[in-house]
Design a protein around this motif. Sequence first.
Motif, mmCIF file in Angstrom:
data_model
loop_
_atom_site.group_PDB
_atom_site.id
_atom_site.type_symbol
_atom_site.label_atom_id
_atom_site.label_comp_id
_atom_site.label_asym_id
_atom_site.label_seq_id
_atom_site.Cartn_x
_atom_site.Cartn_y
_atom_site.Cartn_z
ATOM 1 N N TYR A 45 46.841 7.714 13.264
ATOM 2 C CA TYR A 45 48.283 7.653 12.618
ATOM 3 C C TYR A 45 48.789 8.737 11.779
ATOM 4 C CZ TYR A 45 47.668 2.867 12.049
ATOM 5 O OH TYR A 45 47.739 1.079 11.918
ATOM 6 N N ALA A 46 48.056 9.799 12.204
ATOM 7 C CA ALA A 46 48.702 11.740 12.072
ATOM 8 C C ALA A 46 50.425 11.969 12.672
ATOM 9 C CB ALA A 46 47.902 12.548 12.471
ATOM 10 N N GLU A 47 50.882 11.528 13.614
ATOM 11 C CA GLU A 47 52.270 11.452 13.681
ATOM 12 C C GLU A 47 52.968 10.907 12.814
ATOM 13 O OE1 GLU A 47 53.538 12.027 17.633
ATOM 14 O OE2 GLU A 47 51.899 14.021 18.383
ATOM 15 N N PHE A 48 52.461 9.978 12.855
ATOM 16 C CA PHE A 48 53.949 8.558 11.722
ATOM 17 C C PHE A 48 53.973 9.301 10.635
ATOM 18 C CE2 PHE A 48 53.111 5.476 8.606
ATOM 19 C CZ PHE A 48 54.328 5.004 8.715
ATOM 20 N N VAL A 49 52.455 9.340 9.785
ATOM 21 C CA VAL A 49 52.098 10.159 8.301
ATOM 22 C C VAL A 49 52.614 11.074 9.017
ATOM 23 C CG1 VAL A 49 51.026 11.068 6.567
ATOM 24 C CG2 VAL A 49 50.494 8.924 8.188
ATOM 25 N N PHE A 50 53.054 12.352 9.291
ATOM 26 C CA PHE A 50 53.670 13.550 9.215
ATOM 27 C C PHE A 50 55.260 13.351 9.569
ATOM 28 C CE2 PHE A 50 55.669 17.023 12.178
ATOM 29 C CZ PHE A 50 55.515 18.185 10.682
ATOM 30 N N GLU A 51 55.753 12.656 10.557
ATOM 31 C CA GLU A 51 57.093 12.264 10.541
ATOM 32 C C GLU A 51 57.664 11.170 9.145
ATOM 33 O OE1 GLU A 51 57.400 9.892 14.058
ATOM 34 O OE2 GLU A 51 57.211 11.615 15.209
ATOM 35 N N SER A 52 57.474 10.618 8.392
ATOM 36 C CA SER A 52 57.234 9.091 7.940
ATOM 37 C C SER A 52 57.415 11.310 6.570
ATOM 38 C CB SER A 52 56.121 8.966 7.709
ATOM 39 O OG SER A 52 56.240 8.076 8.380
ATOM 40 N N LEU A 53 56.631 12.012 6.112
ATOM 41 C CA LEU A 53 56.683 13.216 5.217
ATOM 42 C C LEU A 53 57.892 13.383 5.268
ATOM 43 C CD1 LEU A 53 52.786 13.603 4.719
ATOM 44 C CD2 LEU A 53 54.719 13.069 3.044
ATOM 45 N N VAL A 54 58.231 14.349 6.624
ATOM 46 C CA VAL A 54 59.245 14.805 7.287
ATOM 47 C C VAL A 54 60.214 14.491 6.731
ATOM 48 C CG1 VAL A 54 60.641 16.427 8.890
ATOM 49 C CG2 VAL A 54 58.227 16.186 8.968
ATOM 50 N N GLU A 55 61.052 13.003 7.293
ATOM 51 C CA GLU A 55 62.592 12.503 6.053
ATOM 52 C C GLU A 55 61.721 12.093 5.117
ATOM 53 O OE1 GLU A 55 64.077 8.723 8.083
ATOM 54 O OE2 GLU A 55 62.297 8.449 8.337
ATOM 55 N N ALA A 56 61.316 11.940 4.778
ATOM 56 C CA ALA A 56 60.832 11.649 2.366
ATOM 57 C C ALA A 56 61.818 12.826 1.898
ATOM 58 C CB ALA A 56 59.885 11.087 2.174
ATOM 59 N N ALA A 57 60.861 14.194 2.559
ATOM 60 C CA ALA A 57 61.553 15.244 2.126
ATOM 61 C C ALA A 57 62.592 15.865 2.128
ATOM 62 C CB ALA A 57 59.686 16.316 2.074
ATOM 63 N N GLU A 58 63.054 15.929 3.605
ATOM 64 C CA GLU A 58 63.938 16.424 3.614
ATOM 65 C C GLU A 58 65.346 16.435 2.648
ATOM 66 O OE1 GLU A 58 65.647 16.371 7.918
ATOM 67 O OE2 GLU A 58 64.878 14.313 7.676
ATOM 68 N N GLU A 59 65.405 15.793 1.684
ATOM 69 C CA GLU A 59 66.656 15.457 0.603
ATOM 70 C C GLU A 59 65.847 16.461 -0.890
ATOM 71 O OE1 GLU A 59 66.853 12.989 -2.705
ATOM 72 O OE2 GLU A 59 65.230 11.904 -1.477
ATOM 73 N N PHE A 60 64.722 16.979 -0.421
ATOM 74 C CA PHE A 60 64.479 17.817 -1.573
ATOM 75 C C PHE A 60 64.536 19.309 -1.385
ATOM 76 C CE2 PHE A 60 62.019 13.690 -2.786
ATOM 77 C CZ PHE A 60 62.935 13.561 -3.018
ATOM 78 N N GLY A 61 65.100 19.681 0.589
ATOM 79 C CA GLY A 61 64.311 21.050 0.800
ATOM 80 C C GLY A 61 63.287 21.110 0.952
ATOM 81 N N LEU A 62 62.664 20.668 2.297
ATOM 82 C CA LEU A 62 61.072 21.666 2.906
ATOM 83 C C LEU A 62 61.380 22.478 3.474
ATOM 84 C CD1 LEU A 62 58.201 19.578 4.175
ATOM 85 C CD2 LEU A 62 59.821 18.746 5.608
ATOM 86 N N LEU A 63 60.055 22.708 3.420
ATOM 87 C CA LEU A 63 59.588 23.957 4.617
ATOM 88 C C LEU A 63 58.280 23.839 4.768
ATOM 89 C CD1 LEU A 63 59.270 26.378 5.729
ATOM 90 C CD2 LEU A 63 58.421 27.782 3.019
ATOM 91 N N ILE A 64 57.794 23.330 6.508
ATOM 92 C CA ILE A 64 56.493 23.136 7.103
ATOM 93 C C ILE A 64 55.316 24.637 7.664
ATOM 94 C CG2 ILE A 64 55.640 21.432 9.311
ATOM 95 C CD1 ILE A 64 58.431 20.741 9.458
ATOM 96 N N LEU A 65 54.474 23.961 6.788
ATOM 97 C CA LEU A 65 53.495 25.426 7.027
ATOM 98 C C LEU A 65 52.565 24.886 8.451
ATOM 99 C CD1 LEU A 65 52.923 26.346 3.724
ATOM 100 C CD2 LEU A 65 54.746 27.616 4.850
#
Length: 201
Positions: free
Chosen positions: A180-200
């Motif tokens: 489920y790693a890609e599902f969780v990753f994409e869900s976190l990206v979508e959830a965090a976008e409104e706050f300003g997200l940096l992917i390391l």
Amino acid sequence: MLERRSALAAHPLVNPANRADLSTAGTVRVTLSERPTLSILQVSAFAQTADAAGIYLAGALELELPAANRFSGDLRKSVRAIGPGIWQIVGDDGAVPEAAAIRATLAGVATVVDLSHARAAFQVSGAAAARTLAKHCGLDLYTPKFPTGSATNTRFGHIGMTLARIDDAPTFELLVFRGYAEFVFESLVEAAEEFGLLILT
């Protein structure tokens, strides 16, 4: 031992050249990263030997045994009490003992399963980290309900995860089924976008 690879190795957002600017007006309130080569062992004691297993485990790891739903140690090596007589040993390769060594120490009092290849680990950090996770997790992740040093089994949407709060930033670490790693990753990206997200990476 089989070489471990990132669960996101083929995901386009792992390549910075393919990554859109996910920050809002230059403000970053959430950072997201993967810890791709963690060692993760799960220890499950028998009901009648849980106390002995805890004593032996603490001695083998040279860590204080944590209280229920807590962890002891640090990012390099920690032990997390995630259920009655159930602990997860999580840390860097080389810092965490081999599964065979822990099995020998706990022979007759607990079972040991190596989950290193079966789990993906993500860290979500920053001022809006709890708000990001709240979109997929029903726990109250704010202090004092979930302070630094907390660890528990819970859910990310419809799937199980182990969640720990690593520091006061706050930084949360999620251990989820690798499939489920890609599902969780994409869900976190979508959830965090409104706050300003940096992917390391």
